[in-house]
Design a protein around this motif. Structure first.
Motif, PDB file in Angstrom:
ATOM      1  N   SER A 275       0.835  -1.207   0.000  1.00  0.00           N
ATOM      2  CA  SER A 275       0.000   0.000   0.000  1.00  0.00           C
ATOM      3  C   SER A 275       0.861   1.244   0.000  1.00  0.00           C
ATOM      4  O   SER A 275       0.582   2.209  -0.686  1.00  0.00           O
ATOM      5  N   LEU A 276       1.942   1.225   0.766  1.00  0.00           N
ATOM      6  CA  LEU A 276       2.817   2.385   0.812  1.00  0.00           C
ATOM      7  C   LEU A 276       3.471   2.615  -0.539  1.00  0.00           C
ATOM      8  O   LEU A 276       3.584   3.742  -1.010  1.00  0.00           O
ATOM      9  N   ALA A 277       3.906   1.510  -1.198  1.00  0.00           N
ATOM     10  CA  ALA A 277       4.543   1.651  -2.500  1.00  0.00           C
ATOM     11  C   ALA A 277       3.562   2.210  -3.515  1.00  0.00           C
ATOM     12  O   ALA A 277       3.888   3.070  -4.316  1.00  0.00           O
ATOM     13  N   LEU A 278       2.329   1.732  -3.460  1.00  0.00           N
ATOM     14  CA  LEU A 278       1.312   2.214  -4.390  1.00  0.00           C
ATOM     15  C   LEU A 278       1.047   3.696  -4.151  1.00  0.00           C
ATOM     16  O   LEU A 278       0.943   4.485  -5.073  1.00  0.00           O
ATOM     17  N   ALA A 279       0.980   4.047  -2.889  1.00  0.00           N
ATOM     18  CA  ALA A 279       0.737   5.456  -2.557  1.00  0.00           C
ATOM     19  C   ALA A 279       1.869   6.316  -3.076  1.00  0.00           C
ATOM     20  O   ALA A 279       1.654   7.397  -3.618  1.00  0.00           O
ATOM     21  N   ALA A 280       3.103   5.848  -2.937  1.00  0.00           N
ATOM     22  CA  ALA A 280       4.251   6.617  -3.408  1.00  0.00           C
ATOM     23  C   ALA A 280       4.211   6.773  -4.924  1.00  0.00           C
ATOM     24  O   ALA A 280       4.503   7.835  -5.467  1.00  0.00           O
ATOM     25  N   ALA A 281       3.837   5.706  -5.621  1.00  0.00           N
ATOM     26  CA  ALA A 281       3.771   5.771  -7.083  1.00  0.00           C
ATOM     27  C   ALA A 281       2.711   6.761  -7.529  1.00  0.00           C
ATOM     28  O   ALA A 281       2.914   7.542  -8.448  1.00  0.00           O
ATOM     29  N   LEU A 282       1.577   6.743  -6.865  1.00  0.00           N
ATOM     30  CA  LEU A 282       0.506   7.671  -7.215  1.00  0.00           C
ATOM     31  C   LEU A 282       0.934   9.111  -6.938  1.00  0.00           C
ATOM     32  O   LEU A 282       0.654  10.011  -7.715  1.00  0.00           O
ATOM     33  N   ALA A 283       1.627   9.292  -5.833  1.00  0.00           N
ATOM     34  CA  ALA A 283       2.087  10.639  -5.495  1.00  0.00           C
ATOM     35  C   ALA A 283       3.072  11.150  -6.531  1.00  0.00           C
ATOM     36  O   ALA A 283       3.019  12.304  -6.958  1.00  0.00           O
ATOM     37  N   ALA A 284       3.973  10.278  -6.976  1.00  0.00           N
ATOM     38  CA  ALA A 284       4.961  10.691  -7.971  1.00  0.00           C
ATOM     39  C   ALA A 284       4.296  11.053  -9.281  1.00  0.00           C
ATOM     40  O   ALA A 284       4.643  12.028  -9.937  1.00  0.00           O
ATOM     41  N   ALA A 285       3.263  10.280  -9.650  1.00  0.00           N
ATOM     42  CA  ALA A 285       2.566  10.557 -10.904  1.00  0.00           C
ATOM     43  C   ALA A 285       1.839  11.887 -10.838  1.00  0.00           C
ATOM     44  O   ALA A 285       1.702  12.581 -11.828  1.00  0.00           O
ATOM     45  N   ALA A 286       1.392  12.259  -9.642  1.00  0.00           N
ATOM     46  CA  ALA A 286       0.634  13.499  -9.508  1.00  0.00           C
ATOM     47  C   ALA A 286       1.530  14.695  -9.232  1.00  0.00           C
ATOM     48  O   ALA A 286       1.072  15.817  -9.176  1.00  0.00           O
ATOM     49  N   ALA A 287       2.828  14.521  -9.059  1.00  0.00           N
ATOM     50  CA  ALA A 287       3.716  15.620  -8.681  1.00  0.00           C
ATOM     51  C   ALA A 287       3.793  16.657  -9.799  1.00  0.00           C
ATOM     52  O   ALA A 287       3.795  16.311 -10.974  1.00  0.00           O
ATOM     53  N   PRO A 288       3.851  17.905  -9.454  1.00  0.00           N
ATOM     54  CA  PRO A 288       3.931  18.961 -10.479  1.00  0.00           C
ATOM     55  C   PRO A 288       5.284  18.945 -11.158  1.00  0.00           C
ATOM     56  O   PRO A 288       6.282  18.496 -10.598  1.00  0.00           O
ATOM     57  N   ALA A 289       5.333  19.485 -12.383  1.00  0.00           N
ATOM     58  CA  ALA A 289       6.592  19.609 -13.100  1.00  0.00           C
ATOM     59  C   ALA A 289       7.517  20.502 -12.302  1.00  0.00           C
ATOM     60  O   ALA A 289       7.084  21.375 -11.575  1.00  0.00           O
ATOM     61  N   SER A 290       8.848  20.316 -12.456  1.00  0.00           N
ATOM     62  CA  SER A 290       9.803  21.048 -11.645  1.00  0.00           C
ATOM     63  C   SER A 290       9.795  22.510 -12.060  1.00  0.00           C
ATOM     64  O   SER A 290       9.802  22.861 -13.239  1.00  0.00           O
ATOM     65  N   ALA A 291       9.835  23.414 -11.086  1.00  0.00           N
ATOM     66  CA  ALA A 291       9.710  24.849 -11.303  1.00  0.00           C
ATOM     67  C   ALA A 291      10.781  25.555 -10.512  1.00  0.00           C
ATOM     68  O   ALA A 291      11.527  24.954  -9.752  1.00  0.00           O
ATOM     69  N   LEU A 292      10.854  26.889 -10.705  1.00  0.00           N
ATOM     70  CA  LEU A 292      11.807  27.700  -9.978  1.00  0.00           C
ATOM     71  C   LEU A 292      11.773  27.380  -8.490  1.00  0.00           C
ATOM     72  O   LEU A 292      10.716  27.218  -7.903  1.00  0.00           O
ATOM     73  N   VAL A 293      12.944  27.340  -7.914  1.00  0.00           N
ATOM     74  CA  VAL A 293      13.030  27.084  -6.484  1.00  0.00           C
ATOM     75  C   VAL A 293      13.691  28.288  -5.825  1.00  0.00           C
ATOM     76  O   VAL A 293      14.799  28.689  -6.204  1.00  0.00           O
ATOM     77  N   LEU A 294      13.020  28.850  -4.855  1.00  0.00           N
ATOM     78  CA  LEU A 294      13.593  29.955  -4.097  1.00  0.00           C
ATOM     79  C   LEU A 294      14.640  29.388  -3.151  1.00  0.00           C
ATOM     80  O   LEU A 294      14.310  28.600  -2.260  1.00  0.00           O
ATOM     81  N   VAL A 295      15.897  29.770  -3.351  1.00  0.00           N
ATOM     82  CA  VAL A 295      16.954  29.187  -2.526  1.00  0.00           C
ATOM     83  C   VAL A 295      17.467  30.161  -1.470  1.00  0.00           C
ATOM     84  O   VAL A 295      18.106  29.745  -0.505  1.00  0.00           O
ATOM     85  N   GLN A 296      17.227  31.451  -1.681  1.00  0.00           N
ATOM     86  CA  GLN A 296      17.675  32.414  -0.673  1.00  0.00           C
ATOM     87  C   GLN A 296      16.805  33.662  -0.738  1.00  0.00           C
ATOM     88  O   GLN A 296      16.423  34.110  -1.827  1.00  0.00           O
ATOM     89  N   SER A 297      16.527  34.178   0.431  1.00  0.00           N
ATOM     90  CA  SER A 297      15.698  35.374   0.516  1.00  0.00           C
ATOM     91  C   SER A 297      16.387  36.348   1.462  1.00  0.00           C
ATOM     92  O   SER A 297      16.631  36.028   2.623  1.00  0.00           O
TER      93      SER A 297
END
Lengths: 199, 517
Positions: free
Chosen positions: A5-27
């Motif tokens: 169940s955990l593996a399935l949940a992880a796979a579903l989460a990965a499939a639903a993850a947004p495309a990689s975008a700008l990351v704020l690294v310092q403010s």
């Protein structure tokens, strides 16, 4: 059963993850609050609540989807107690490709916008004491236009930074031309020259 | 739009939900009300017996065009601008007509919704009675709670409340929220997203529905989530209420009463100190303010910085009928509310006619608006500060001239610690030369002086009003009518305030840091 169940949940989460975008690294803020939660792939979006006149510098790391097209840019900037007479933007590692709209939220009026490859200064004819919407930050229905930045020469993992100041960023001694308008232009800068729009 | 389906517009209006929690972004600036508090308690008063009028640090006022209509509704200092909204007669987002008599008002929700800054205000409409039931606020609309739909002495109670939504520098909507009240004047904001709406009437009458008036009611920010409770908070007393102010440190409320020569400051200690909608309906204890060791102290005439050590006296029955009672202060009979009768019998002090009330950093600020040239002395208004820890009451503003302060009514303290008061005076009284031509928003300087921030400038013809889409019936010279309901946004950038007549709400912003606001 539990591991499956955990593996399935992880796979579903990965499939639903947004495309990689700008990351704020310092403010870097002094008394201000900066939020970049609304940045998305190909979209630089941040909001700053200025509680004083100290500049704010944000450093972003480039991800794959940010390099597919010019980076759209918008922001919501809340004014310090002294208001906005000038808004200055400085880029390091990226450049302005086109200017969009700048909309005072209350009684402010834009006089002119001067843009170079790595700077943009918004001069006010009447100061703004509430806030400014840069680009189309609040979304439809709207006739406003985002600015765009060029990330030419950058690759995944590189960083660029943008500084927002309540004073003008130093400009070149000469300007290419002056135009009239209120900054609602999707006009592209000619390479290597600074341009100005007048209200 | 069907009158039975009003909710769609209101749900779009209010984009957020949940408790009124201000995020760090656009939220309250660090509380600087210590400026006012320190000035009120520390010995920084002027070497004078009364306050003086000084030049404004913001500069002189001049007529400024409204960004909404273009009309010069008010005068402001240089650099300030404003947007009007919610005029009497305007159609609201729920399709109902905006009532008039814009009075007390408060910010009940300030929140970040996505990238937007949203503020919800609740506004009182201090209307009294009408022979026409259609004039009841929210008439014909089931979603708007109403306390009393019956008649008293043959007329309906037509006072009530509307809620306003402000987002990203613009007014976006309004809707009716409570009706069936008699003269809801001032009130006070809770910390859980609601407003207390206070009826200003001392009456023993009973309506055809068995209802009395002179109570306090609670109005939530979003009535589509929970309608206003139509039942009064009886334990807070039946009297000619004015303002109510919450001390968030203790959960206690401080109340003022506008009953001439027969009123004091009250304290209400709720049984339920957790807060939340309807928590105050669980009851509590009501008390009145007395000067220790001085029975029935007469505090109508005082000098600047004069101090008194005070204590609270009990009130057993907050719903006791009022009566005409002899007062040692006036030497004659006065009309007293039930709560004041009991407090008076227990030694409570009396003021002239208390109005606005605000709590900041453990200090209760309230106004006495009484203007008179009679005994005990010529006076035009006072502002008091009660330091709760020491129970020291101090007169921090004493106006003996209409020029200095003309009947101070509603007050507010800005997030930067500046105290603003709304004038609700007339043209007669001490210091009426030069002639009083308008009512002002004034500011109490920390040294006890006052200065003018804004002036009422409404003087328009029917043609001028209809040209901008407003009702011509609002025409006339209204410059000598009251300001009301002043309140700042929690981030201190916007001042919201009402022009009671002809009934307009304003949002004002500008270079606040040039002065003490």
């Amino acid at each position: 059963m539990r591991l499956h169940s955990l593996a399935l949940a992880a796979a579903l989460a990965a499939a639903a993850a947004p495309a990689s975008a700008l990351v704020l690294v310092q403010s870097q803020t002094v008394g201000a609050t900066a939020v970049a939660d609304f940045s998305a792939p190909g979209q630089l979006a941040f909001d700053v609540d200025f509680r004083n006149t100290a500049p704010v510098t944000l450093t972003f790391r480039v991800e794959a989807d940010d390099l597919l097209a010019p980076l759209a840019f918008d922001a919501v900037l809340l004014a310090p107690g002294t208001g906005f007479d000038v808004l200055g933007f400085a880029l390091h590692g990226a450049s302005f490709q086109s200017i969009g709209s700048v909309t005072p939220q209350f009684g402010g009026r834009i006089d002119r916008i001067v843009v170079g490859s790595d700077f943009a200064n918004v001069y006010f004819a009447a100061p703004e004491f509430l806030g400014v919407e840069v680009g189309d930050a609040f979304g439809p229905p709207s006739s406003k236009t985002d600015w765009t930045l060029s990330l030419a020469g950058l690759k995944v993992g590189d960083t660029f930074r943008i500084t927002v100041a309540t004073n003008a960023v130093p400009e070149p001694a000469t300007l290419a031309m002056a135009l009239t308008g209120l900054g609602l232009l999707g006009w592209s800068r000619r390479a290597g020259r600074a341009t100005s729009t007048n209200a | 739009m069907s009158s039975q389906n009003p909710d769609f517009s209101r749900r779009r209006l209010l984009q957020g939900s949940g408790a009124a929690v201000a995020a760090a972004f656009g939220g309250p600036i660090a509380a600087l009300a210590t400026r006012v508090a320190e000035a009120s308690v520390a010995p920084s008063c002027q070497a004078a017996t009364a306050s003086a009028l000084i030049d404004s640090p913001y500069g002189p006022t001049a007529p400024v065009a409204d960004l909404t209509t273009g009309l010069e509704l008010i005068e402001l200092p240089p650099g300030f601008s404003y947007k009007s909204y919610g005029w009497t007669g305007d159609t609201m987002s729920d399709g109902l007509v905006t009532p008039g008599a814009h009075d007390g008002m408060g910010v009940v929700v300030s929140r970040r919704v996505g990238r937007s800054q949203e503020i919800i205000l609740v506004r009182n409409h201090e209307r009294s009675t009408s022979s026409n039931a259609a004039n009841i606020v929210g008439a014909g609309r089931n979603s708007v709670s109403k306390y009393d739909t019956g008649t008293t002495a043959g007329v309906y109670q037509i006072g009530g409340n509307t809620n306003l939504v402000w987002r990203d520098g613009n007014w976006v909507g309004s809707f009716a929220s409570l009706g069936g009240l008699n003269r809801p004047c001032a009130g006070g904001a809770t910390t859980w997203g609601s407003w207390l709406s206070n009826e200003e009437i001392r009456s023993n009458s009973v309506s055809t529905t068995g209802k009395r008036h002179g109570y306090i009611f609670e109005v939530p920010a979003d009535i589509s989530l929970r309608a206003a409770n139509p039942e009064p908070i009886v334990a807070m007393g039946r009297m000619a209420h004015e303002a109510s102010a919450l001390d968030p440190e203790t959960g206690y409320w401080y109340l003022t009463e506008d009953q001439g020569n027969a009123n004091t400051l009250y304290r209400f200690r709720p049984h339920n100190l957790q807060g939340g909608l309807d928590s105050l309906h669980a009851g509590g204890t009501l008390q009145g303010l007395a000067v220790r060791g001085v029975a029935n102290a007469d505090l109508r005439m005082t000098t600047l910085c004069q101090e008194y050590i005070c204590e609270w006296v009990d009130i057993a029955d907050p719903d006791l009928d009022g009566a005409t009672v002899f007062s040692s202060a006036t030497g004659g009979n006065v009309s007293m509310s039930g709560p004041f009768r009991q407090a008076w019998a227990n030694g409570a002090a009396t003021f002239g006619a208390n109005e606005g009330c605000w709590v900041a950093n453990g200090v209760v600020y309230f106004t006495d608006k009484q203007v008179s040239t009679s005994a005990p002395g010529a006076r035009a208004g006072r502002i008091w500060a009660l330091h709760l820890a020491s129970m020291t009451l101090k007169a921090i503003f004493v106006s003996n001239s209409l020029q200095v302060g003309n009947s101070p009514d509603n007050i507010c303290i800005s997030p930067r610690g500046g105290l603003m008061f709304c004038e609700d005076g007339g043209t007669s009284g001490p210091g009426n030369v030069p002639a009083i031509t308008s009512q002002h928003l004034k500011v109490l300087h920390p040294n006890g002086s006052s200065y003018v921030f804004a002036k009422h400038n409404f003087n328009f013809t029917s043609a001028q009003l209809t040209a901008v889409g407003k009702s011509g019936s609002l025409a006339g010279d209204r410059r000598n009518t009251e300001w009301a309901g002043c309140v700042f946004s929690p981030d201190g950038r916007v001042l919201f305030v009402n022009l009671y007549t002809p009934g307009i709400t304003l949002a004002i912003t500008g270079p606040w840091e040039r002065g003490t606001l």
